[in-house]
Design a protein around this motif. Sequence first.
Motif, PDB file in Angstrom:
ATOM      1  N   GLN A  19       0.811  -1.204   0.000  1.00 15.43           N
ATOM      2  CA  GLN A  19       0.000   0.000   0.000  1.00 15.43           C
ATOM      3  C   GLN A  19       0.852   1.264   0.000  1.00 15.43           C
ATOM      4  OE1 GLN A  19      -2.685  -0.406   3.293  1.00 15.43           O
ATOM      5  NE2 GLN A  19      -3.895  -1.951   2.265  1.00 15.43           N
ATOM      6  N   LYS A  22       3.819   3.928  -4.379  1.00  9.39           N
ATOM      7  CA  LYS A  22       2.966   4.845  -5.137  1.00  9.39           C
ATOM      8  C   LYS A  22       2.437   4.262  -6.445  1.00  9.39           C
ATOM      9  CE  LYS A  22       6.845   7.199  -7.343  1.00  9.39           C
ATOM     10  NZ  LYS A  22       6.621   6.997  -8.742  1.00  9.39           N
ATOM     11  N   ASP A  23       3.114   3.262  -7.004  1.00 12.07           N
ATOM     12  CA  ASP A  23       2.677   2.675  -8.265  1.00 12.07           C
ATOM     13  C   ASP A  23       1.672   1.545  -8.090  1.00 12.07           C
ATOM     14  OD1 ASP A  23       4.365   4.394  -9.662  1.00 12.07           O
ATOM     15  OD2 ASP A  23       6.045   2.999  -9.585  1.00 12.07           O
ATOM     16  N   GLN A  25      -1.850   0.332  -6.332  1.00 12.74           N
ATOM     17  CA  GLN A  25      -3.080   0.701  -5.639  1.00 12.74           C
ATOM     18  C   GLN A  25      -3.836  -0.568  -5.282  1.00 12.74           C
ATOM     19  OE1 GLN A  25      -3.854   3.972  -4.946  1.00 12.74           O
ATOM     20  NE2 GLN A  25      -1.839   4.384  -5.819  1.00 12.74           N
ATOM     21  N   ILE A  26      -4.291  -0.662  -4.056  1.00 11.33           N
ATOM     22  CA  ILE A  26      -5.099  -1.792  -3.629  1.00 11.33           C
ATOM     23  C   ILE A  26      -6.561  -1.433  -3.910  1.00 11.33           C
ATOM     24  CG2 ILE A  26      -5.729  -3.312  -1.714  1.00 11.33           C
ATOM     25  CD1 ILE A  26      -2.726  -3.381  -2.489  1.00 11.33           C
ATOM     26  N   ILE A  27      -7.266  -2.316  -4.636  1.00 13.05           N
ATOM     27  CA  ILE A  27      -8.664  -2.042  -4.963  1.00 13.05           C
ATOM     28  C   ILE A  27      -9.562  -3.136  -4.391  1.00 13.05           C
ATOM     29  CG2 ILE A  27      -8.111  -0.698  -7.021  1.00 13.05           C
ATOM     30  CD1 ILE A  27      -8.953  -3.187  -8.695  1.00 13.05           C
ATOM     31  N   THR A  31     -14.698  -1.655  -6.860  1.00 11.74           N
ATOM     32  CA  THR A  31     -13.868  -0.934  -7.828  1.00 11.74           C
ATOM     33  C   THR A  31     -13.564  -1.818  -9.031  1.00 11.74           C
ATOM     34  OG1 THR A  31     -12.889   0.357  -6.034  1.00 11.74           O
ATOM     35  CG2 THR A  31     -11.707   0.338  -8.128  1.00 11.74           C
ATOM     36  N   TYR A  85      -4.413  -4.645 -13.937  1.00 14.39           N
ATOM     37  CA  TYR A  85      -5.146  -5.143 -12.774  1.00 14.39           C
ATOM     38  C   TYR A  85      -4.712  -6.580 -12.545  1.00 14.39           C
ATOM     39  CZ  TYR A  85      -7.961  -1.023 -13.630  1.00 14.39           C
ATOM     40  OH  TYR A  85      -8.373   0.274 -13.815  1.00 14.39           O
ATOM     41  N   SER A  98       3.080  -7.615  -7.829  1.00 12.77           N
ATOM     42  CA  SER A  98       3.076  -6.150  -7.925  1.00 12.77           C
ATOM     43  C   SER A  98       4.470  -5.575  -7.735  1.00 12.77           C
ATOM     44  CB  SER A  98       2.153  -5.541  -6.874  1.00 12.77           C
ATOM     45  OG  SER A  98       0.830  -5.900  -7.078  1.00 12.77           O
ATOM     46  N   THR A 102       6.650  -3.536 -10.487  1.00 11.70           N
ATOM     47  CA  THR A 102       7.179  -2.202 -10.225  1.00 11.70           C
ATOM     48  C   THR A 102       8.659  -2.143 -10.586  1.00 11.70           C
ATOM     49  OG1 THR A 102       5.573  -1.820  -8.469  1.00 11.70           O
ATOM     50  CG2 THR A 102       7.526  -0.447  -8.445  1.00 11.70           C
ATOM     51  N   ASN A 108       1.357   1.683 -13.114  1.00  9.40           N
ATOM     52  CA  ASN A 108      -0.059   1.866 -12.814  1.00  9.40           C
ATOM     53  C   ASN A 108      -0.680   0.498 -12.515  1.00  9.40           C
ATOM     54  OD1 ASN A 108      -2.338   3.378 -12.449  1.00  9.40           O
ATOM     55  ND2 ASN A 108      -2.540   3.990 -14.589  1.00  9.40           N
ATOM     56  N   TYR A 110      -2.938  -2.137 -10.225  1.00  9.84           N
ATOM     57  CA  TYR A 110      -4.091  -2.233  -9.327  1.00  9.84           C
ATOM     58  C   TYR A 110      -4.197  -3.677  -8.841  1.00  9.84           C
ATOM     59  CZ  TYR A 110      -5.272   2.336 -11.072  1.00  9.84           C
ATOM     60  OH  TYR A 110      -5.229   3.675 -11.385  1.00  9.84           O
TER      61      TYR A 110
END
Length: 122
Positions: A19, A22-23, A25-27, A31, A85, A98, A102, A108, A110
Motif C-alpha cells: 500500500q 505509489k505505483d 493501488q489496492i482495490i 472498484t 489489474y 506487484s 514495479t 499503474n 491495481y
Amino acid sequence: MKNILLIALFMLCISCNAQEHKDIQIIDIQTLKTTVIGKDVQLVDVRSEKEYNQGHIDDAININIADQETFKKEIQKLDKTKPIYIYCHAGVRSRRASKIMTALGFTNIYDFKGGWSAWNRQ
C-alpha cells in the motif's frame, strides 16, 4: 498461538508495504466491478494454471507468479504505460507480483484485495 501472531504480523507488514508504494493501488471488489469488468483492460490472474482453469474472472489472462523468471518474461509483453489489474487467490501472490512489476517499470498497478476468493463468494 505465538506462530499465529507472527504470521499475522508478517501478513500485515506485507500488506502495508504494497500500500505504501505509489505505483501500486489496492482495490476492492466494487472498484474491480466498475472499472474492469466489461472494459478493455489488462487483467492478470497470477495463480497457477490449474487454479485458473478451475475458475477465473472473465477476460483475465493467466501468468503464474510461481516461476518468477517466466512471470517476468510474460508480464513484460503487456503495455507498461496502461493500467494493469492483477489478482491471485487471496492477495499474497498478487502483492509479490506487484513488487516485481514495479521493478520492471510498470507504473499503474491495481491489486485486487481478496482476489479470486472474494470474487467467487459474491
